[in-house]
Design an enzyme around this catalytic site. Structure first.
Site, mmCIF file in Angstrom:
data_model
loop_
_atom_site.group_PDB
_atom_site.id
_atom_site.type_symbol
_atom_site.label_atom_id
_atom_site.label_comp_id
_atom_site.label_asym_id
_atom_site.label_seq_id
_atom_site.Cartn_x
_atom_site.Cartn_y
_atom_site.Cartn_z
ATOM 1 N N ARG A 130 1.120 13.057 -8.503
ATOM 2 C CA ARG A 130 1.659 11.700 -8.348
ATOM 3 C C ARG A 130 3.131 11.631 -8.726
ATOM 4 N NH1 ARG A 130 -2.376 7.874 -7.462
ATOM 5 N NH2 ARG A 130 -4.332 8.177 -8.578
ATOM 6 N N ASP A 149 -1.761 10.875 -4.805
ATOM 7 C CA ASP A 149 -2.371 11.977 -5.548
ATOM 8 C C ASP A 149 -3.355 12.774 -4.717
ATOM 9 O OD1 ASP A 149 -4.437 9.915 -5.456
ATOM 10 O OD2 ASP A 149 -5.491 11.126 -6.943
ATOM 11 N N GLU A 166 0.846 -1.206 0.000
ATOM 12 C CA GLU A 166 0.000 0.000 0.000
ATOM 13 C C GLU A 166 0.871 1.242 0.000
ATOM 14 O OE1 GLU A 166 -2.710 1.394 -0.367
ATOM 15 O OE2 GLU A 166 -4.391 0.592 0.747
ATOM 16 N N ASP A 167 0.349 2.334 -0.519
ATOM 17 C CA ASP A 167 1.051 3.609 -0.414
ATOM 18 C C ASP A 167 0.875 4.181 0.991
ATOM 19 O OD1 ASP A 167 -1.683 3.981 -0.794
ATOM 20 O OD2 ASP A 167 -1.466 5.586 -2.266
ATOM 21 N N ASP A 193 -4.560 4.827 6.105
ATOM 22 C CA ASP A 193 -5.179 5.968 6.771
ATOM 23 C C ASP A 193 -6.169 5.416 7.812
ATOM 24 O OD1 ASP A 193 -6.376 8.383 7.400
ATOM 25 O OD2 ASP A 193 -7.202 8.757 5.430
ATOM 26 N N LYS A 206 -0.947 6.449 8.986
ATOM 27 C CA LYS A 206 -1.512 7.506 9.841
ATOM 28 C C LYS A 206 -2.127 6.817 11.057
ATOM 29 C CE LYS A 206 -2.880 10.619 6.041
ATOM 30 N NZ LYS A 206 -4.020 11.204 5.296
ATOM 31 N N PHE A 257 -3.087 15.491 4.839
ATOM 32 C CA PHE A 257 -3.191 14.861 3.530
ATOM 33 C C PHE A 257 -1.854 15.041 2.825
ATOM 34 C CE2 PHE A 257 -4.655 13.918 -0.744
ATOM 35 C CZ PHE A 257 -5.530 12.876 -0.495
ATOM 36 N N VAL A 258 -1.329 13.948 2.252
ATOM 37 C CA VAL A 258 0.000 14.005 1.631
ATOM 38 C C VAL A 258 -0.061 13.579 0.167
ATOM 39 C CG1 VAL A 258 1.234 13.650 3.807
ATOM 40 C CG2 VAL A 258 0.555 11.676 2.445
#
Ligand code: IMP
Length: 175
Positions: A163, A157, A97-98, A101, A129, A150-151
């Site tokens: 991106r 994105d 995963e990127d 959250d 997070k 938010f990053v």
């Protein structure tokens, strides 16, 4: 393109070093066992392509397309837009995963893939997070912990923008 302010959080070099470190941890865990690395699209494609080159074991790649976000808000509903191309029965699976959250996405994928009877499922995420996570299962391999901001960048994105930034930045001033 929306006008927003970006505050750099992690440099290209910090990301590179972290990816090497995660690759070593994953290599040590799998210790020459077969592994299917699953790229959770879209956000993790850049992290995935760097990470798999740092894992020294017999691995194959597959891709799972999902969508749950509009702008900075989760829609709360995880949709599969592209499924795996192979059976995972009896295999070791690493979900990549990127960012984790709320944890809803990774939990939904975990539950879905468990029904296909893999041997093991572990998760690697570049960003976590922890304050936002509402599910119980923590990711097994974490690059960096961040707050609720938010990053974007390095594959992540904001409405499909940013991106291609080589670093990770915090987004400010979203109206
Ligand atoms: P979760 O289901 O709330 O854990 O959200 C996971 C997905 O939401 C990630 O794979 C991202 O696609 C997206 N996401 C969550 N936070 C961010 C962020 O700060 N920037 C970009 N995407 C995010």
């Amino acid at each position: 393109m929306d006008q927003i302010k970006l505050t750099p959080l992690f440099t290209e070099n910090q990301i590179k070093e972290k990816v090497v470190e995660l690759g070593k941890q994953i290599t040590a865990k799998y210790n020459n066992q077969d592994l299917i690395c699953v790229c959770i699209l879209n956000g993790s494609f850049m992290f995935f392509s760097d990470l798999i080159r740092e894992i020294d074991c017999d691995l194959t790649c597959d891709f799972l397309g999902l969508s749950s976000y509009e702008g900075t808000q989760s829609t709360g509903e995880v949709k599969i837009t592209l499924d795996l191309t192979q059976s995972i029965k009896g295999k070791n699976i690493l979900l990549v995963e990127d960012i984790v959250d709320t944890g809803t996405t990774i939990e939904a994928i975990y539950q879905l893939l468990k029904t296909r009877n893999p041997e093991t499922i572990t998760t690697a995420t570049l960003l976590h997070k922890p304050e936002s996570q509402v599910t119980d299962q923590k990711p097994d391999f974490v690059g960096f912990e961040v707050g609720n901001e938010f990053v974007v960048g390095y594959g992540l994105d904001y409405n499909n923008q940013y991106r291609t930034l080589p670093y990770i930045a915090q987004v400010n001033n979203i109206n």
